[in-house]
Design a protein around this motif. Sequence first.
Motif, short mmCIF file in Angstrom:
data_model
loop_
_atom_site.label_atom_id
_atom_site.label_comp_id
_atom_site.label_asym_id
_atom_site.label_seq_id
_atom_site.Cartn_x
_atom_site.Cartn_y
_atom_site.Cartn_z
N THR A 29 22.44 37.81 35.32
CA THR A 29 21.35 37.78 34.35
C THR A 29 21.55 38.74 33.18
O THR A 29 20.74 38.76 32.26
CB THR A 29 20.03 38.13 35.06
OG1 THR A 29 20.17 39.41 35.69
CG2 THR A 29 19.67 37.07 36.10
N ASP A 30 22.61 39.55 33.19
CA ASP A 30 22.87 40.48 32.07
C ASP A 30 23.11 39.70 30.78
O ASP A 30 23.68 38.61 30.80
CB ASP A 30 24.09 41.35 32.36
CG ASP A 30 23.83 42.43 33.38
OD1 ASP A 30 22.65 42.62 33.75
OD2 ASP A 30 24.80 43.06 33.83
N LEU A 31 22.68 40.27 29.66
CA LEU A 31 22.86 39.62 28.36
C LEU A 31 23.97 40.29 27.56
O LEU A 31 24.10 41.51 27.56
CB LEU A 31 21.57 39.68 27.54
CG LEU A 31 20.47 38.70 27.94
CD1 LEU A 31 19.26 38.90 27.05
CD2 LEU A 31 20.95 37.27 27.88
N ALA A 54 23.41 34.95 22.08
CA ALA A 54 23.30 35.72 23.32
C ALA A 54 23.85 34.88 24.47
O ALA A 54 23.62 33.68 24.55
CB ALA A 54 21.85 36.09 23.59
N TYR A 55 24.61 35.54 25.35
CA TYR A 55 25.18 34.90 26.53
C TYR A 55 24.70 35.64 27.77
O TYR A 55 24.71 36.87 27.79
CB TYR A 55 26.71 34.95 26.51
CG TYR A 55 27.36 34.26 25.35
CD1 TYR A 55 27.55 32.88 25.36
CD2 TYR A 55 27.80 34.98 24.25
CE1 TYR A 55 28.15 32.24 24.29
CE2 TYR A 55 28.40 34.35 23.18
CZ TYR A 55 28.57 32.98 23.21
OH TYR A 55 29.17 32.35 22.15
N SER A 56 24.31 34.90 28.80
CA SER A 56 24.01 35.55 30.08
C SER A 56 25.33 35.74 30.81
O SER A 56 26.33 35.10 30.49
CB SER A 56 23.05 34.69 30.90
OG SER A 56 23.65 33.46 31.22
N GLY A 57 25.34 36.61 31.79
CA GLY A 57 26.57 36.90 32.53
C GLY A 57 27.20 35.67 33.14
O GLY A 57 28.42 35.52 33.17
N ASN A 58 26.36 34.72 33.62
CA ASN A 58 26.93 33.53 34.26
C ASN A 58 27.36 32.45 33.26
O ASN A 58 27.94 31.46 33.64
CB ASN A 58 25.97 32.95 35.30
CG ASN A 58 24.67 32.48 34.70
OD1 ASN A 58 24.40 32.71 33.54
ND2 ASN A 58 23.85 31.83 35.51
N SER A 59 27.13 32.66 31.95
CA SER A 59 27.58 31.68 30.96
C SER A 59 28.83 32.14 30.20
O SER A 59 29.27 31.49 29.27
CB SER A 59 26.45 31.36 29.97
OG SER A 59 26.15 32.49 29.19
N TYR A 109 26.07 39.82 23.60
CA TYR A 109 25.95 39.21 22.28
C TYR A 109 27.32 38.93 21.68
O TYR A 109 28.26 39.69 21.88
CB TYR A 109 25.14 40.12 21.35
CG TYR A 109 23.71 40.27 21.83
CD1 TYR A 109 22.77 39.29 21.54
CD2 TYR A 109 23.32 41.36 22.59
CE1 TYR A 109 21.47 39.39 22.00
CE2 TYR A 109 22.03 41.48 23.06
CZ TYR A 109 21.11 40.50 22.76
OH TYR A 109 19.82 40.60 23.22
N LYS A 152 25.94 41.55 36.36
CA LYS A 152 24.92 40.71 36.97
C LYS A 152 24.90 39.37 36.25
O LYS A 152 25.18 39.28 35.06
CB LYS A 152 23.54 41.35 36.86
CG LYS A 152 23.39 42.62 37.65
CD LYS A 152 22.01 43.19 37.44
CE LYS A 152 21.87 44.52 38.14
NZ LYS A 152 20.58 45.16 37.86
#
Length: 189
Positions: free
Chosen positions: A59-61, A3-8, A63, A57
């Motif tokens: 914080t959005d996830l 899983a990746y957050s939007g900022n990663s 995959y 966002k």
Amino acid sequence: MTAYSGNSLKSGIKILIKKQPYEVYSSEFIKPGKGQAFVRIKLKQLLTGKLFFKTVKATDLFYSTDVVDIEASYLYNNGSIWFFMHKKTFEHISVLKTFLFGYEKWLTNLSSCVITLWREAPISVRIDNFVQLKVYDVDAVISGDTINSDNKLVTLETGAIIRAPLFIKKGDYLKIDTRNGKYISRIVK
């Protein structure tokens, strides 16, 4: 699945959006003075090859997807299906023309490429940004007509037609940019 957050999200990561595979080309984290942070990402839809921008966002996830890249060599085609050989296992891979995204005009026997597989089926073929191809035929240029034109049409060994300078002749080898189909230089062998 990772899983990746939007900022990663970083360039090269392959993710699923609405059950479709995408590749992240670039991402830009933006923290406005007021409001919530967001990320502007440039994506490539791997099934169609189309590029577009999306704002998400921070914080959005997202995959990861089970996309695999393999190195292969081009063998031959029958007009609608192109056949390649896996460089390590020597297994033959067949790819529909729609997944070549126009690169078929730059392929010669044993051209190296990267085939992207999703769910064990080929979804795209990528070749080098630059290829060397032999000139098969050139358009005739009328002597003294250099005022109206500074280049001529040239047919390459693969059948592709490009514009090249007037000094190019049959049998020359040219360096071509496969991203835009433009002449780069003549290669002296």
